[in-house]
Structures are given as structure tokens and as C-alpha cells.
Enzyme design. Structure first.
Site, PDB file in Angstrom:
ATOM      1  CB  THR A 141      -0.933  -0.010   1.228  1.00 22.35           C
ATOM      2  OG1 THR A 141      -1.605  -1.269   1.257  1.00 22.35           O
ATOM      3  CG2 THR A 141      -1.941   1.109   1.158  1.00 22.35           C
ATOM      4  NE  ARG A 159      -2.021  -0.190   6.046  1.00 19.82           N
ATOM      5  CZ  ARG A 159      -1.695  -1.271   5.322  1.00 19.82           C
ATOM      6  NH1 ARG A 159      -0.700  -2.060   5.722  1.00 19.82           N
ATOM      7  NH2 ARG A 159      -2.346  -1.569   4.220  1.00 19.82           N
ATOM      8  CG  HIS A 206      -6.961  -1.913   2.829  1.00 19.72           C
ATOM      9  ND1 HIS A 206      -6.486  -0.754   2.217  1.00 19.72           N
ATOM     10  CD2 HIS A 206      -5.892  -2.761   2.884  1.00 19.72           C
ATOM     11  CE1 HIS A 206      -5.201  -0.920   1.918  1.00 19.72           C
ATOM     12  NE2 HIS A 206      -4.820  -2.117   2.328  1.00 19.72           N
TER      13      HIS A 206
HETATM   14  N1   CP Z   1      -2.486  -5.474   0.804  1.00 20.20           N
HETATM   15  C1   CP Z   1      -1.850  -4.709   1.713  1.00 20.20           C
HETATM   16  O1   CP Z   1      -2.460  -3.862   2.372  1.00 20.20           O
HETATM   17  O2   CP Z   1      -0.522  -4.961   1.831  1.00 20.20           O
HETATM   18  P1   CP Z   1       0.477  -4.151   2.758  1.00 20.20           P
HETATM   19  O3   CP Z   1       0.068  -4.421   4.194  1.00 20.20           O
HETATM   20  O4   CP Z   1       1.842  -4.648   2.433  1.00 20.20           O
HETATM   21  O5   CP Z   1       0.301  -2.691   2.446  1.00 20.20           O
END
Ligand code: CP
Length: 301
Positions: free
Chosen positions: A52, A101, A129
Site C-alpha cells: 500500500t 494507515r 481498506h
Molecule cells: N495489501 C496490503 O495492504 O498490503 P500491505 O500491508 O503490504 O500494504
């Protein structure tokens, strides 16, 4: 709240989802531009991320924007006791858009309400998400040629898996049939079952995995979210409950594509990677184009 924020996938109407997907197709054809020239984007990651964060940063770089922020809350003044409220107020003074995040459910909504600039939720706890959902939808549309009337099988941690929650809400616009495969401890939360009942969505729940995937158009595998378990022993009981192996795919539909938001732990055996039905690495690449389109919409570009 700034109405250009994307906090939950239901901040977008069906028309807006389709508009962003069409824009993502344009970005895939031509990812490089200067439409973010002069813009500063804050990237605040209070929780770890690979895809992300890096796909947002790639998207911003390819659009000619600048990025400020942190990849670890321990390097921010959060460690000195600064509240999320104050952090967001400060950061919205510095930038044109905030990507965040955070481990706490609802934190992105809170941030969007105190920020003077749009906020894009890059994952808030086990809640939502939405940018992952947009890249998932893009991947589904690209591989199936449509989003309508598909058989969607979701497997694994359906309780804590925020990508599942956002994706099922988005797909509810497109008349899906869902099959949810999870152990009792990780079944889809009641709030989402009520949502599907209210929206006349057909869904089935299963605990068995092996024999039922032959009718799937999309098999959406998920990781058991170790970081969300209060009791490590509870995680140990369910961590390897479903493992997709290549030989399980032999009678599946030709159009089946296997998605996974990643990271994967054990839930997809590596022998699946070479199967043409495996699509999870391409899916992660699609995140760049989907996020370019989301940023452009948030900034009215
Ligand atoms: N799919 C996803 O959110 O991966 P990351 O946690 O690596 O960002």
C-alpha cells in the site's frame, strides 16, 4: 469531513467506482504525467505496509508529486504523546492530501473530520481498506471482463480481514453470489451479514474448502491476521486452517483467477504461483493505477 476523502468504500457510489476504474485504465496505459506538480502528499503509516505504501509512493512519483511522512509511528511525535487529532491538524497544514494507515478502527473517519485536506484511508484496523478494494475491483474487471453476476469465494480470516469487508460492500452493487469459507472463529462479522441481507445479496457460509471451489470466478484468499488476535494461542489454532494447493485447481473454471491482498504467509502454496489462474502479483501492480485514479479524484484533477 472533506467530501473528497475516501474513508470507507461506501463513500463512493457505484457510478464513482466505475469512474475511478475507468480512470485507472487510463493510468495503466499512460502512468507518467505531471498532474501532481506542485502538490505535496502526506503518507502517514502508523502500521507496517509494503504494497500500500510503496504503490501510493510510486503512484505519486509517477504523477509528479512530492511525498512527506513517516513509515513508522515510532519516528513521529506520537511517541511523545501527541494525539491523532493534533498530528492530523498539523499535517493538513503541510500538504494537499493525507494518506493514512492506522491500527485503530474509525481512526480514518476521525482524521477526515479534523483535516482541512482530503484523507485517504490506507487501512484502519480490522475495519476498511477501500483503496485495496478499488485495486481488487480493477483486477476483477480486467480478468473477468465484467463486475456483474460473479461467483466470489472468499477464504480465510473473514473476521479481521479488512479487505474482505470493503470488497463485499463494493461488490454488492454488482449482483454477486458470495461463498464465505472460514472457521467458526473467523467467520464474517454479523454487521456484514445484516448488510448483505438488507441489500438482497445471496451468500453461503462454509467451513470446508477443498471440494467447493470449482464454480468460482474469483477465489479471494486471505491471511489470518495474527496482529489482531488478543490471545496468541487462538491464532495458533487457526493459522494454517486453509492452504490452497495447485492440485486443488484442476477442475476449476478456465476464467477463475486467484486473488490475495498479500502479504501471504502459508495460505497459498508456492506451486500455485506458476498456475495461469494465479493473479495476486499482477493484482498488486494494479494498485499503482487504482491509487493514481483515487488520488486524482480526491484532488479534482
Ligand atoms: N495489501 C496490503 O495492504 O498490503 P500491505 O500491508 O503490504 O500494504
Amino acid at each position: 469531513m472533506d467530501n473528497r476523502s475516501l474513508v470507507s468504500i461506501d463513500d463512493y457510489t457505484k457510478e464513482e467506482i466505475l469512474e475511478v476504474l475507468a480512470r485507472a485504465t487510463e493510468f495503466e496505459k499512460n502512468p507518467n504525467s505531471n498532474i501532481l506538480e506542485g502538490k505535496v502528499i502526506s503518507s502517514l503509516f502508523f502500521e507496517p505496509s509494503t504494497r500500500t505504501r510503496l504503490s501510493f509512493e510510486t503512484a505519486i512519483s509517477r504523477m509528479g508529486g512530492k511525498i512527506v511522512g513517516f513509515t513508522d509511528a515510532s519516528s513521529s511525535s506520537t511517541t511523545k504523546g501527541e494525539t491523532l487529532n493534533d498530528t492530523i491538524k498539523m499535517v493538513s497544514n503541510y500538504s494537499d492530501l493525507i494518506v493514512m494507515r492506522h491500527p485503530i478502527e474509525g481512526s480514518a473517519r476521525w482524521a477526515s473530520e479534523v483535516s482541512d485536506v482530503p484523507v485517504i484511508n490506507a487501512g484502519d484496523g480490522a475495519n476498511q481498506h477501500p483503496t485495496q478494494t478499488m485495486l481488487d475491483l480493477y483486477s476483477i474487471q480486467k480478468t473477468q471482463g465484467t463486475l456483474e453476476n460473479l461467483n466470489i469465494f472468499m477464504v480465510g480470516d473473514l473476521k479481521y480481514g479488512r479487505t474482505v469487508h470493503s470488497l463485499l460492500m463494493a461488490l454488492s452493487h454488482f449482483n454477486p453470489t458470495f461463498h464465505f469459507i472460514a472457521p467458526k472463529e473467523l467467520e464474517i462479522p454479523r454487521a456484514y451479514k445484516i448488510f448483505m441481507d438488507e441489500n438482497n445479496i445471496t451468500y453461503y457460509e462454509h467451513t470446508e474448502f477443498d471440494s467447493i471451489i470449482n464454480d468460482a470466478d474469483i477465489l479471494y484468499m486471505t491471511r489470518v491476521q495474527r496482529e489482531r488476535f488478543a490471545d496468541p494461542l487462538e491464532y495458533e489454532k487457526v493459522k494454517n486452517v486453509y492452504i490452497l494447493k495447485n492440485d486443488m485447481l484442476k477442475d476449476t473454471r478456465d476464467n477463475l483467477r486467484i486473488l490475495h491482498p498479500l502479504p501471504r504467509v502459508n495460505e497459498i502454496a508456492v506451486d500455485v504461483d506458476a498456475n495461469p489462474k494465479a493473479y495476486y502479483f499482477e493484482q498488486a501492480l494494479n494498485g499503482v493505477y487504482a491509487r493514481q485514479a483515487i488520488i486524482a479524484k480526491a484532488l479534482n484533477l
